[in-house]
Design an enzyme around this catalytic site. Structure first.
Site, PDB file in Angstrom:
ATOM      1  N   HIS A  28       3.827   1.289   1.711  1.00 63.86           N
ATOM      2  CA  HIS A  28       5.061   1.506   0.929  1.00 63.86           C
ATOM      3  C   HIS A  28       5.636   2.904   1.153  1.00 63.86           C
ATOM      4  CE1 HIS A  28       4.632  -2.274  -1.326  1.00 63.86           C
ATOM      5  NE2 HIS A  28       3.335  -2.009  -1.334  1.00 63.86           N
ATOM      6  N   ASN A  53       5.918  -6.761  -6.169  1.00 72.03           N
ATOM      7  CA  ASN A  53       6.574  -7.020  -4.894  1.00 72.03           C
ATOM      8  C   ASN A  53       7.713  -8.005  -5.084  1.00 72.03           C
ATOM      9  OD1 ASN A  53       4.794  -5.393  -3.331  1.00 72.03           O
ATOM     10  ND2 ASN A  53       3.320  -7.068  -3.187  1.00 72.03           N
ATOM     11  N   HIS A  69       1.157   3.214 -10.877  1.00 75.22           N
ATOM     12  CA  HIS A  69      -0.240   2.811 -11.033  1.00 75.22           C
ATOM     13  C   HIS A  69      -0.299   1.580 -11.942  1.00 75.22           C
ATOM     14  CE1 HIS A  69      -4.420   2.679 -11.545  1.00 75.22           C
ATOM     15  NE2 HIS A  69      -4.689   3.885 -11.984  1.00 75.22           N
TER      16      HIS A  69
END
Length: 663
Positions: free
Chosen positions: A69, A142, A333
């Site tokens: 990413h 995603n 996170h």
């Protein structure tokens, strides 16, 4: 609360207008073009502290890019829940419809480096940081609802396989090479996600028109301690669109920043991207009611079986002020959760809970990365964590431990009933083993479900995606093994790809025998609103200013993005003009083309522009004069998706109808 976050970011910005230049220590600088030397042509002196500071800072400006990413772009916005969800969760931002929660979203590709193109075939990251009153919640997902692996221990293997091959660092930004398809063939759990990635989902048109998925199964926990399994969805209000493969390849050369520019420019002009938040809810007693394991990250919960309940809306309405300070330093996170949200035993999620903290320490220089403005919560942070690299706070007081009597045991813990975080008390027992449940071992049924749910053009594009990627492999063994895996999903897919890449179709038909479909999996489920549609208006010959003004007025009223394209640029008024030429504009940069022509011959550049637009199945609208000159071109002037009109209102209606043309 949004103003609070905005102020938090802005208070560290340095607005330089009208200000004197200083060193980092605050000393005003009289010279910033020449270093201190002995005479005009003599050696430089090390005592030039300004030069030493400036060059030292420059030498250390770059931080390690993300391993995955790395290529990303972000924007700020806000989220509001539609109704009180206290039935499911105690999370503050999901139970107070009157509240506005600031958010920051980062979109990204997975495989490529920071400098790779936007439009490669890849999964897109969709990470959302909610700045809630109870702390930060990161929904790190995603644009595809499933992942390649079931257990986090295989994540290094997946990424090593999909990254550029180490002996020559090729290819950059994509998965069309031997090591990825070797991994695919040897790890059948990756089949489902690979089918999604090879479909149109792998080459989205822009960031505004992608879905977002939390991928994993999480828990919602209400104030009574009742738990529900949940999957998170983002549904774009701008609709769902993709590029065609040839278009994506051209764009990689024509405009490497195509996606980030689209997002940035949309926000700048007030055409704010929006997504609705959806929840799929499964009660604990329903956990084993399905023919898939709800904890398996390679499986969807089919929406026809578990409907998505729309519960809120996110709007991105502010661009970042500095990409490095905000987008690059944003530390996401999946372990950043708030009261009312908890984890499931999804084995991939469990591994991510360790990995993300570890990588932030490496990238951002130590454990104080949460003090970087983009990562700071909007509520006050008080604990006994001290010192370490890049400590930005000045802590006062004698005590830095728990429990203590010297400071009345402050900072103190908070009971769950008063908002303190408490993990869901799930009963867990069993032997310590390294083995995956048998319920995880159906690798092909949902891949077949996805293929069955596609329209014929979408299916054909998926065949093309597999054919291109597997066809780029050099190893015949890898090609054959990959086709052998496809044969376990869909015989027709295997036969067509095998013919395209030059290998044999397995003698035995091993495909999943299922006609099951899910109506929510095709991209056709989304309506595409007209606002934001971009039109290249090609000027052929001498067109009057009155005509151009009439079209500009109609396009603007319908919130269409347009550009007049001609041989040379030309200022017509303060508001508009011929701003692009055939050297600077290209069909892949627009959603459609409209040709305005006088009686002169059709320019070769116009004909080429129209033919490529037609090849990519985009709307082609021409006036009557231009239509008479396109009879010898490569387009069928009477085909679906081609319209002839001189009236602005009719042309706008043509755009609406043409958006349903198979693409």
């Amino acid at each position: 609360m949004e103003n609070k976050k905005t102020d938090q970011l802005k208070h560290v910005e340095k607005h330089n207008e009208g200000k004197a230049m200083t060193t980092n220590n605050g000393v005003k600088i009289s010279e910033d073009e020449n270093t201190l030397t002995v005479g005009e042509r003599g050696p430089s002196l090390l005592e030039d502290f300004h030069f030493r500071e400036k060059i030292m800072h420059f030498d250390h400006e770059r931080i390690p890019e993300r391993i995955v990413h790395a290529r990303g772009f972000g924007a700020h916005g806000e989220f509001k829940v539609y109704k009180d969800l206290s039935e499911y969760t105690s999370a503050d931002f999901l139970t107070h419809p009157e509240k506005t929660t600031p958010v920051f979203v980062r979109f990204s590709t997975v495989q490529g480096s920071k400098g790779s193109p936007d439009t490669v075939r890849d999964v897109r990251g969709f990470a959302t940081k909610f700045y809630t009153d109870e702390g930060i919640f990161d929904l790190v997902g995603n644009d595809i609802p499933v992942f390649f692996i079931q257990d986090a221990i295989k994540f290094p293997d997946l990424i090593h396989a999909v990254k550029p091959e180490p002996h020559n660092e090729v290819p950059q930004g994509g998965s069309a090479h031997d090591t990825f398809w070797d991994f695919f063939a040897q790890n059948p759990e990756s089949t489902h996600t690979a089918v999604w990635a090879m479909s149109d989902r792998g080459i989205p048109k822009n960031f505004r028109q992608i879905e977002g998925f939390g991928v994993h199964t999480f828990r919602l926990v209400n104030r009574e301690g009742q738990s529900y399994f949940v999957k998170f969805h983002w549904k774009p209000t701008h609709g769902l669109e993709s590029l065609v493969w040839d278009e994506a390849q051209i764009l990689s050369g024509k405009d490497i920043d195509f996606h980030r520019k689209d997002l940035y420019e949309s926000i700048e002009k007030g055409d704010y991207p929006e997504w609705e938040l959806g929840l799929q809810i499964i009660k604990p007693e329903q956990e084993f009611d399905f023919d898939f394991d709800i904890l398996d990250p390679t499986k969807i919960w089919p929406e026809d079986q578990v409907p998505v309940e729309i519960v809120g809306k996110m709007t991105l309405n502010r661009n970042v002020s500095n990409v490095f300070d905000e987008t690059e330093q944003a530390a996401f996170h999946p372990g950043h959760i708030v009261p009312g949200i908890d984890f499931s035993n999804d084995p991939l999620l469990q591994g991510r809970l360790f990995s993300y903290t570890d990588t932030q320490i490496s990238r951002l220089g130590g454990p104080n990365f949460n003090q970087i403005p983009i990562n700071r919560p909007v509520n006050e942070v008080t604990n006994n964590q001290r010192d370490a690299m890049h400590q930005m706070n000045v802590h006062v007081g004698q005590t830095a431990y728990h429990k203590n009597a010297l400071n009345n045991n402050d900072p103190h813990t908070t009971p769950r009933e008063e908002g303190g975080y408490e993990h869901y008390q799930e009963k867990v027992e069993g032997r310590k083993i390294q083995k995956r449940s048998e319920s995880f071992k159906d690798y092909y049924s949902q891949a077949k479900l996805y293929l069955n749910s596609l329209t014929q053009p979408e299916y054909d594009h998926t065949v093309d995606g597999f054919s291109f990627e597997i066809g780029k492999c050099k190893s015949v063994m890898v090609k054959q093994n990959a086709v052998n895996q496809l044969n376990k999903v869909d015989r027709t897919l295997a036969e067509r790809v095998a013919a395209n890449v030059g290998v044999e179709v397995p003698e035995e038909n091993e495909e999943v025998q299922s006609d099951a479909k899910d109506s929510k999996l095709t991209m056709e489920k989304f309506d595409i609103p007209l606002p934001g549609h971009s039109v290249a208006v090609l000027i052929n010959g001498d067109i009057s200013e009155e005509t151009l003004k009439a079209f500009a007025k109609t396009f603007t009223e319908n919130k269409l993005n347009y550009a007049f394209v001609g041989k040379q640029p030309k200022n017509i008024s303060e508001e508009f003009g011929i701003t692009e030429t055939f050297d600077t504009a290209h069909p892949t940069l627009f959603d459609s083309v409209f040709v305005l022509s006088d009686d002169s011959d059709l320019l070769p550049e116009v004909e080429e522009f129209v033919e490529l637009t037609y090849k990519h199945h985009k709307p082609v609208i021409v006036d009557r004069s231009a239509s008479e000159k396109l009879g010898h071109s490569k387009i069928n002037i009477h085909a679906s998706g081609v319209f002839i009109s001189n009236e602005p209102e009719v042309i706008v209606e043509a755009f609406v109808r043409a958006r349903y043309w198979d693409r």
